[in-house]
Design a protein around this motif. Structure first.
Motif, PDB file in Angstrom:
ATOM      1  N   GLU A   8      -2.755   8.214  19.121  1.00 24.34           N
ATOM      2  CA  GLU A   8      -1.455   7.645  18.750  1.00 24.34           C
ATOM      3  C   GLU A   8      -0.817   6.906  19.931  1.00 24.34           C
ATOM      4  O   GLU A   8      -0.229   5.836  19.773  1.00 24.34           O
ATOM      5  CB  GLU A   8      -0.530   8.760  18.262  1.00 24.34           C
ATOM      6  CG  GLU A   8       0.733   8.259  17.603  1.00 24.34           C
ATOM      7  CD  GLU A   8       1.532   9.396  16.968  1.00 24.34           C
ATOM      8  OE1 GLU A   8       2.343   9.995  17.691  1.00 24.34           O
ATOM      9  OE2 GLU A   8       1.303   9.681  15.792  1.00 24.34           O
ATOM     10  N   ALA A  12       0.018   2.876  20.147  1.00 22.99           N
ATOM     11  CA  ALA A  12       1.363   2.397  20.495  1.00 22.99           C
ATOM     12  C   ALA A  12       1.312   1.400  21.646  1.00 22.99           C
ATOM     13  O   ALA A  12       2.062   0.418  21.670  1.00 22.99           O
ATOM     14  CB  ALA A  12       2.255   3.578  20.854  1.00 22.99           C
ATOM     15  N   GLU A  15      -0.074  -1.937  20.392  1.00 24.14           N
ATOM     16  CA  GLU A  15       0.906  -2.637  19.567  1.00 24.14           C
ATOM     17  C   GLU A  15       1.844  -3.524  20.388  1.00 24.14           C
ATOM     18  O   GLU A  15       2.462  -4.437  19.856  1.00 24.14           O
ATOM     19  CB  GLU A  15       1.745  -1.635  18.762  1.00 24.14           C
ATOM     20  CG  GLU A  15       1.118  -1.193  17.468  1.00 24.14           C
ATOM     21  CD  GLU A  15       2.096  -0.417  16.602  1.00 24.14           C
ATOM     22  OE1 GLU A  15       2.817  -1.060  15.812  1.00 24.14           O
ATOM     23  OE2 GLU A  15       2.148   0.819  16.742  1.00 24.14           O
ATOM     24  N   GLU A  22       0.287  -2.961  13.769  1.00 23.33           N
ATOM     25  CA  GLU A  22      -0.148  -1.559  13.757  1.00 23.33           C
ATOM     26  C   GLU A  22      -1.616  -1.413  13.367  1.00 23.33           C
ATOM     27  O   GLU A  22      -2.372  -0.678  14.005  1.00 23.33           O
ATOM     28  CB  GLU A  22       0.722  -0.752  12.800  1.00 23.33           C
ATOM     29  CG  GLU A  22       0.349   0.733  12.767  1.00 23.33           C
ATOM     30  CD  GLU A  22       1.177   1.526  11.758  1.00 23.33           C
ATOM     31  OE1 GLU A  22       0.906   2.722  11.596  1.00 23.33           O
ATOM     32  OE2 GLU A  22       2.089   0.921  11.152  1.00 23.33           O
ATOM     33  N   ARG A  26      -4.578  -0.023  15.749  1.00 22.34           N
ATOM     34  CA  ARG A  26      -5.352   1.156  15.390  1.00 22.34           C
ATOM     35  C   ARG A  26      -6.855   0.860  15.423  1.00 22.34           C
ATOM     36  O   ARG A  26      -7.652   1.675  15.886  1.00 22.34           O
ATOM     37  CB  ARG A  26      -4.926   1.660  14.008  1.00 22.34           C
ATOM     38  CG  ARG A  26      -5.548   3.000  13.626  1.00 22.34           C
ATOM     39  CD  ARG A  26      -4.850   3.639  12.446  1.00 22.34           C
ATOM     40  NE  ARG A  26      -4.930   2.827  11.251  1.00 22.34           N
ATOM     41  CZ  ARG A  26      -3.875   2.298  10.609  1.00 22.34           C
ATOM     42  NH1 ARG A  26      -2.645   2.495  11.074  1.00 22.34           N
ATOM     43  NH2 ARG A  26      -4.024   1.586   9.520  1.00 22.34           N
TER      44      ARG A  26
END
Length: 208
Positions: A8, A12, A15, A22, A26
């Protein structure tokens, strides 16, 4: 479904890259996850080196691991012509096109009131000092063809109001609202070859 914390966190961070949403972030994170441990270590080391070994050239502002940079040290370049760009990325785009053989000055920013961005007085003073130290005969203002580029251009003109040489700006070839960083060699060549001379009041003159 929440992602594991390390994944995660990496998503972030990805991004924050320009143009990366997003889903793309990912996908990039999972790509790294599925590579070897060696790849991850090399990627991490490259990122550390990027921040620790590169710094702006004291003469032109280009990102370099030697000071002054290789372009400023090159005695074969035309030292009477100075191309002013917004970012080091713009410098690289023009340089890789192989159409310009003078020196550069990187502003390191732009004028964008909506984004709260301004050019620092120190950077504009450094530009003037660079022009004087080179005894430049022409300054090419290669700002991007959009509103922010126009405002940046006029700030440069104001900083160089006492410059007695020729000031030109890239002309047709670059699409309005576009970016130098995404222009191809032919487009950049057309824009550079058809640059127009600026008058002292900021209105472009016809011809070169």
């Amino acid at each position: 479904m929440s992602l594991p914390e390390p994944l995660e966190k990496l998503v972030a961070l990805f991004e924050k890259f320009p143009g990366i949403g997003e889903k793309s972030a990912r996908r990039m994170a999972f790509f790294v996850l599925h590579q070897s441990q060696t790849y991850a270590q090399e990627l991490a080391a490259a990122l550390v080196d990027l921040r620790s070994r590169l710094a702006p050239c004291s003469a032109c502002g280009n990102m370099t691991d030697t000071d002054p940079c290789s372009l400023c040290r090159d005695s074969m370049r035309d030292r009477k012509t100075l191309c002013v760009v917004e970012t080091a990325e713009d410098l690289i785009s023009i340089e890789q096109a192989g159409i310009y053989f003078g020196l550069y000055f990187v502003l390191g920013g732009r004028v964008s009131p909506l984004d709260g961005e301004e050019l620092s007085v120190e950077r504009l003073d450094a530009l003037l000092s660079r022009v004087k130290s080179l005894s430049a005969e022409e300054v090419i203002v290669a700002t991007n063809p959009r509103v922010e580029g126009d405002l940046t251009y006029y700030s440069v003109l104001d900083a160089l109001k006492d410059f007695e040489g020729k000031i030109t700006r890239l002309s047709y070839g670059l699409p309005v609202g576009g970016s130098i960083g995404f222009a191809d060699r032919v487009t950049l060549h057309a824009a550079l070859e058809s640059r127009r001379e600026a008058s002292k009041n900021g209105n472009p003159q016809k011809g070169r």
